[in-house]
Design an enzyme around this catalytic site. Structure first.
Site, PDB file in Angstrom:
ATOM      1  N   TRP A 327       0.828  -1.209   0.000  1.00 19.52           N
ATOM      2  CA  TRP A 327       0.000   0.000   0.000  1.00 19.52           C
ATOM      3  C   TRP A 327       0.860   1.255   0.000  1.00 19.52           C
ATOM      4  O   TRP A 327       0.502   2.269  -0.580  1.00 19.52           O
ATOM      5  CB  TRP A 327      -0.918  -0.014   1.236  1.00 19.52           C
ATOM      6  CG  TRP A 327      -1.735   1.236   1.399  1.00 19.52           C
ATOM      7  CD1 TRP A 327      -2.960   1.502   0.869  1.00 19.52           C
ATOM      8  CD2 TRP A 327      -1.390   2.397   2.174  1.00 19.52           C
ATOM      9  NE1 TRP A 327      -3.401   2.749   1.250  1.00 19.52           N
ATOM     10  CE2 TRP A 327      -2.454   3.312   2.050  1.00 19.52           C
ATOM     11  CE3 TRP A 327      -0.279   2.752   2.951  1.00 19.52           C
ATOM     12  CZ2 TRP A 327      -2.441   4.565   2.690  1.00 19.52           C
ATOM     13  CZ3 TRP A 327      -0.269   3.984   3.582  1.00 19.52           C
ATOM     14  CH2 TRP A 327      -1.336   4.868   3.443  1.00 19.52           C
ATOM     15  N   HIS A 328       2.032   1.173   0.642  1.00 16.96           N
ATOM     16  CA  HIS A 328       2.875   2.358   0.775  1.00 16.96           C
ATOM     17  C   HIS A 328       3.504   2.805  -0.542  1.00 16.96           C
ATOM     18  O   HIS A 328       3.827   3.986  -0.682  1.00 16.96           O
ATOM     19  CB  HIS A 328       3.975   2.108   1.802  1.00 16.96           C
ATOM     20  CG  HIS A 328       3.520   2.288   3.219  1.00 16.96           C
ATOM     21  ND1 HIS A 328       2.858   1.303   3.917  1.00 16.96           N
ATOM     22  CD2 HIS A 328       3.599   3.351   4.064  1.00 16.96           C
ATOM     23  CE1 HIS A 328       2.577   1.749   5.138  1.00 16.96           C
ATOM     24  NE2 HIS A 328       2.996   2.988   5.240  1.00 16.96           N
ATOM     25  N   GLY A 329       3.683   1.913  -1.476  1.00 17.19           N
ATOM     26  CA  GLY A 329       4.292   2.358  -2.720  1.00 17.19           C
ATOM     27  C   GLY A 329       4.513   1.236  -3.710  1.00 17.19           C
ATOM     28  O   GLY A 329       4.514   0.055  -3.359  1.00 17.19           O
ATOM     29  N   PHE A 471       2.565   8.191  -1.404  1.00 15.51           N
ATOM     30  CA  PHE A 471       1.830   6.959  -1.134  1.00 15.51           C
ATOM     31  C   PHE A 471       0.345   7.134  -1.393  1.00 15.51           C
ATOM     32  O   PHE A 471      -0.391   6.178  -1.338  1.00 15.51           O
ATOM     33  CB  PHE A 471       2.067   6.505   0.308  1.00 15.51           C
ATOM     34  CG  PHE A 471       3.521   6.431   0.665  1.00 15.51           C
ATOM     35  CD1 PHE A 471       4.442   5.916  -0.234  1.00 15.51           C
ATOM     36  CD2 PHE A 471       3.967   6.899   1.878  1.00 15.51           C
ATOM     37  CE1 PHE A 471       5.784   5.848   0.090  1.00 15.51           C
ATOM     38  CE2 PHE A 471       5.315   6.823   2.221  1.00 15.51           C
ATOM     39  CZ  PHE A 471       6.220   6.300   1.323  1.00 15.51           C
TER      40      PHE A 471
END
Length: 471
Positions: A327-329, A471
């Site tokens: 999800w962060h990147g 993000f």
């Protein structure tokens, strides 16, 4: 538009606050706030705002349809439509090129055509990870019968688009924010809330400009040129980034909380002195709290949580943290970072279930936990695995030639970096956080806020986006 920009502080914010309080009637004030929030987003892109508004309308009406449906099958079908639509949009913009590049790399390694899947020139809609999760959580809550469907589209749109949390959170819940937007008292000026809002905003701005941005002046070139960095510089880059990330993101969260309070809207705490943690489990109760609780409530529990046995619990923890990493990147280094944290949580849970304490001394537990967090941030910050492994080799002294010089540090920023690093360490380890400090209205406190604000304006030059914007 950045919170730490002149146009936001001296143009957008004053106009928004004046309009919010001076326009008559609650519905008109809420409509003005919605328009201001959309304008805030349009500053980034007038085209990509369509996806934000589409998400709002889609999930509002799907949640209403779920609430009014009488059969379980229809409710589940509508939920699947919402989740698939939201995740398809998010996945396409954020992860298409990651998977396309990975497929092409595997194809090239196998001797197949290098350009098997085209790489697209995609622009990621800013804040899409945050507003998608917030909107989806509402639909899931209605499906679970833990919430009624909200009757007012304006209130729901105001919740999803609300500019303080629109880009990088906190991930606020509809059942906490919408009642505030529908409360007439929210739209009446309250001096105490406004004062607290100024306190949170200025302290958050100070974290960003006076600490995080000064640390980035050294951290960024060291990571970019890791091959030329000494072992000492690699260690400084790790500690520097650990502090930069915390003060950048917690600074944004404080500013968001402050902006909300200026309009009598209360957001939850997102950071609770995470670098004081004595275990990884404790760390994830303190770091990015709104995301941790979202992943627990909507992913971990949906996977089965701890209901089906120890193995299934460990699997669910690992899947939750790995997906949280993704999800962060759009990089496999984020996936490994999430997997690493998942493994640490499983190990801790394994020993805790057996009442076995691996390290009994609290100081040693803190040091060990902080060391693990730092290793995780190396994966998080590295642009690729080659940089990551080289960085870790230099930190653990596994490289062939050990060096201890500081020649790679830009001379003009060196003094400011060490001052900022020292201040950041003292604040992170020994000071109360912004939620623990009781900053009551007084002349002395007003002078402190005014001085910090003036100092921030002195250093507020080129635009410096918050790290979590990506993000």
């Amino acid at each position: 538009m950045l919170f730490n920009s002149y146009i936001f502080i001296f143009v957008f914010l004053p106009i928004t606050l004046l309009g919010f309080y001076l326009i008559p009637k609650r519905q008109n004030q809420l409509l003005f706030l919605l328009i201001a929030s959309i304008a805030f987003y349009c500053y980034w892109s007038t085209r990509l705002v369509f996806f934000l508004l589409f998400t709002v309308v889609l999930d509002f009406y799907i949640a209403r349809a779920i609430f009014n449906s009488e059969t379980k099958f229809k409710k589940r079908l509508l939920l699947i439509i919402s989740i698939c639509t939201n995740l398809t949009i998010l996945g396409f913009f954020k992860y298409y090129n990651l998977f396309a590049d990975s497929i092409n790399s595997i194809a090239a390694f196998s001797g197949i055509n290098h350009g098997l899947v085209p790489i697209l020139n995609l622009v990621l809609p800013i804040g899409i990870s945050f507003y998608t999760f917030q909107s989806m959580s509402y639909v899931i809550d209605v499906y679970r019968n833990t919430s009624d469907a909200h009757a007012n589209l304006l209130s729901f749109a105001g919740y999803v688009t609300l500019f303080p949390h629109q880009i990088s959170g906190p991930l606020v819940r509809h059942n906490k924010i919408i009642p505030q937007l529908e409360n007439a008292e929210t739209y009446k000026f309250q001096a105490d809330n406004f004062w607290q809002g100024c306190y949170f905003f200025i302290f958050g701005l100070s974290k960003k400009i006076l600490l995080a941005d000064l640390l980035s002046l050294i951290v960024a070139p060291l990571v970019t040129n890791m091959a030329l960095s000494s072992n000492l510089e690699a260690f400084l880059a790790m500690i520097g980034y650990t502090m930069q990330l915390y003060f950048d993101f917690s600074g944004y969260s404080d500013m968001a909380v402050g902006l909300g309070l200026m309009m009598n809207i209360k957001f939850p705490q997102n950071f609770n002195s995470p670098y004081k943690s004595t275990s990884i489990t404790d760390f994830w109760r303190r770091w990015h709290i709104s995301l941790s609780t979202w992943l627990r409530d909507y992913l971990y529990i949906s996977l089965g949580g701890n209901r089906d046995g120890k193995f299934e619990t460990y699997r669910n923890i690992l899947l939750t943290m790995t997906i949280g990493g993704l999800w962060h990147g759009a990089s496999w280094t984020f996936v490994v970072w999430g997997f690493f944290n998942g493994l640490m949580l499983i190990v801790e849970r394994f020993f805790r279930n057996r009442n076995f304490v691996l390290i009994k001394n609290s100081g040693l537990r803190w040091a060990f936990t902080f060391g693990l967090v730092n290793i995780g941030w190396v994966f998080f910050r590295s642009p690729d695995f080659s940089t990551c492994f080289l960085w870790l080799k230099k930190i653990f002294l596994f490289n062939s030639k050990l060096t201890w010089d500081l020649v790679s540090l830009p001379e003009r920023y060196k003094d400011r970096f060490f001052i900022a690093l020292g201040a950041a360490i003292v604040i992170a380890f020994f000071s109360k956080n912004t939620w623990e400090i009781k900053f009551k209205p007084s002349i002395t406190h007003a002078l402190i806020l005014g001085s910090l604000f003036a100092l921030c304006l002195m250093y507020m030059g080129d635009e410096s986006p918050f790290l979590y914007f990506q993000f």
